[in-house]
Design an enzyme around this catalytic site. Sequence first.
Site, PDB file in Angstrom:
ATOM      1  N   ARG A  41      42.566 -50.473   2.642  1.00 40.80           N
ATOM      2  CA  ARG A  41      41.867 -49.579   2.075  1.00 40.80           C
ATOM      3  C   ARG A  41      42.621 -48.119   2.164  1.00 40.80           C
ATOM      4  NH1 ARG A  41      36.587 -48.281   5.601  1.00 40.80           N
ATOM      5  NH2 ARG A  41      37.966 -47.727   7.274  1.00 40.80           N
ATOM      6  N   THR A  89      40.535 -42.019   0.484  1.00 41.83           N
ATOM      7  CA  THR A  89      39.609 -42.406  -0.649  1.00 41.83           C
ATOM      8  C   THR A  89      38.439 -43.775   0.002  1.00 41.83           C
ATOM      9  OG1 THR A  89      40.692 -44.141  -1.867  1.00 41.83           O
ATOM     10  CG2 THR A  89      40.757 -41.710  -2.487  1.00 41.83           C
ATOM     11  N   ASP A 134      40.063 -50.883  14.844  1.00 43.59           N
ATOM     12  CA  ASP A 134      40.645 -51.597  13.809  1.00 43.59           C
ATOM     13  C   ASP A 134      41.068 -52.850  13.845  1.00 43.59           C
ATOM     14  OD1 ASP A 134      42.894 -52.379  11.995  1.00 43.59           O
ATOM     15  OD2 ASP A 134      42.958 -50.204  11.239  1.00 43.59           O
ATOM     16  N   ASP A 140      44.713 -54.354  13.366  1.00 44.16           N
ATOM     17  CA  ASP A 140      45.511 -53.844  14.501  1.00 44.16           C
ATOM     18  C   ASP A 140      45.370 -54.672  15.741  1.00 44.16           C
ATOM     19  OD1 ASP A 140      46.930 -52.183  12.962  1.00 44.16           O
ATOM     20  OD2 ASP A 140      45.782 -50.482  13.563  1.00 44.16           O
TER      21      ASP A 140
HETATM   22  C1  PRP Z   1      39.640 -53.255   7.086  1.00 37.27           C
HETATM   23  C2  PRP Z   1      38.811 -54.617   7.209  1.00 37.27           C
HETATM   24  C3  PRP Z   1      38.150 -54.845   5.992  1.00 37.27           C
HETATM   25  C4  PRP Z   1      37.962 -53.195   5.449  1.00 37.27           C
HETATM   26  C5  PRP Z   1      36.626 -52.936   5.818  1.00 37.27           C
HETATM   27  O1  PRP Z   1      40.791 -53.724   6.375  1.00 37.27           O
HETATM   28  O2  PRP Z   1      39.602 -55.724   7.807  1.00 37.27           O
HETATM   29  O3  PRP Z   1      39.229 -55.415   4.856  1.00 37.27           O
HETATM   30  O4  PRP Z   1      38.923 -52.482   6.254  1.00 37.27           O
HETATM   31  O5  PRP Z   1      36.377 -51.679   5.083  1.00 37.27           O
HETATM   32  P1  PRP Z   1      35.241 -51.398   3.786  1.00 37.27           P
HETATM   33  O6  PRP Z   1      34.244 -52.300   4.204  1.00 37.27           O
HETATM   34  O7  PRP Z   1      35.132 -49.914   4.044  1.00 37.27           O
HETATM   35  O8  PRP Z   1      36.264 -51.936   2.719  1.00 37.27           O
HETATM   36  P2  PRP Z   1      42.086 -52.682   6.282  1.00 37.27           P
HETATM   37  O9  PRP Z   1      41.818 -52.100   5.095  1.00 37.27           O
HETATM   38  O10 PRP Z   1      42.170 -51.734   7.500  1.00 37.27           O
HETATM   39  O11 PRP Z   1      43.332 -53.666   6.218  1.00 37.27           O
HETATM   40  P3  PRP Z   1      43.980 -54.565   7.326  1.00 37.27           P
HETATM   41  O12 PRP Z   1      42.845 -55.664   7.432  1.00 37.27           O
HETATM   42  O13 PRP Z   1      45.289 -54.872   6.393  1.00 37.27           O
HETATM   43  O14 PRP Z   1      44.252 -53.720   8.645  1.00 37.27           O
HETATM   44  N1  URA Z   2      38.084 -51.603   9.324  1.00 35.34           N
HETATM   45  C1  URA Z   2      38.193 -52.046  10.542  1.00 35.34           C
HETATM   46  O1  URA Z   2      39.064 -52.645  10.939  1.00 35.34           O
HETATM   47  N2  URA Z   2      37.498 -51.310  11.513  1.00 35.34           N
HETATM   48  C2  URA Z   2      36.322 -50.629  11.137  1.00 35.34           C
HETATM   49  O2  URA Z   2      35.555 -50.111  11.809  1.00 35.34           O
HETATM   50  C3  URA Z   2      36.182 -50.303   9.815  1.00 35.34           C
HETATM   51  C4  URA Z   2      37.162 -50.819   9.013  1.00 35.34           C
END
Ligand code: PRP
Ligand code: URA
Length: 210
Positions: A105, A109, A201, A204
């Site tokens: 994400r 945005t 997160d 993380d």
């Molecule tokens: C997080 C999560 C989803 C997304 C959800 O990923 O694992 O993929 O955010 O958010 P959304 O419904 O608003 O799209 P992130 O972008 O943090 O990436 P990561 O898994 O690499 O940490």
């Molecule tokens: N992605 C995450 O990992 N946690 C949230 O709460 C939203 C998006």
Amino acid sequence: MAGSVHVMDHPLIQHKLSVLRDKNTSVKEFRELVSEIASLMCFEATRDMPTEEIEIETPVGMAKVKRLAGKKMAIVPILRAGLGMVDGILQLVPSAKVGHIGLYRNPETLEPVEYYCKMPKDIAEREVYVLDPMLATGGSATAAVSFLKNYGCKHIKLMCIIAAPEGVKRISEDHPDIDVFVAAVDSHLNDHGYIVPGLGDAGDRIFGTK
Ligand code: PRP
Ligand code: URA
């Protein structure tokens, strides 16, 4: 066919989720719990898998037994956090093939940005489960499902551990044909797009990157 949203309120799933949410849960335990919850959710979500009757011979006599029939499964974790759910599902369905879609994400945005994709060749013929622990705005899940539909996939399900109402609404509007499995639908998203109360997160916490 219209899909629907299934909230899996099995006590074992809910208990594990309570530990997962706790900010004091270690990375090791968090990772194990994501995998275990994915297993339990898979067990419930595959309840309607078609079976066929066959006859086999036991050491004692003939037996009519059921075995899986129908489409083979593929799982598609959304990188990174979806990776945490893969092993738990492969423990139950070891023959499933695994595709990967990399989306992150944009922090300003909140729109998903694609950076990687590798699918099994016969993905269009398979029953596909998209995996991501978090359904926040729904942007990532919606993009992943659109992507798979462009590949010709017709049987797609989404499995997330925690959803925000905003994400459930978005996926139901954009892809009303797919079934969505979640363990909980939380209160709302905060100004940074995090699920409240959520678990923070997910990526993380799985990989220990914070
Ligand atoms: C997080 C999560 C989803 C997304 C959800 O990923 O694992 O993929 O955010 O958010 P959304 O419904 O608003 O799209 P992130 O972008 O943090 O990436 P990561 O898994 O690499 O940490
Ligand atoms: N992605 C995450 O990992 N946690 C949230 O709460 C939203 C998006």
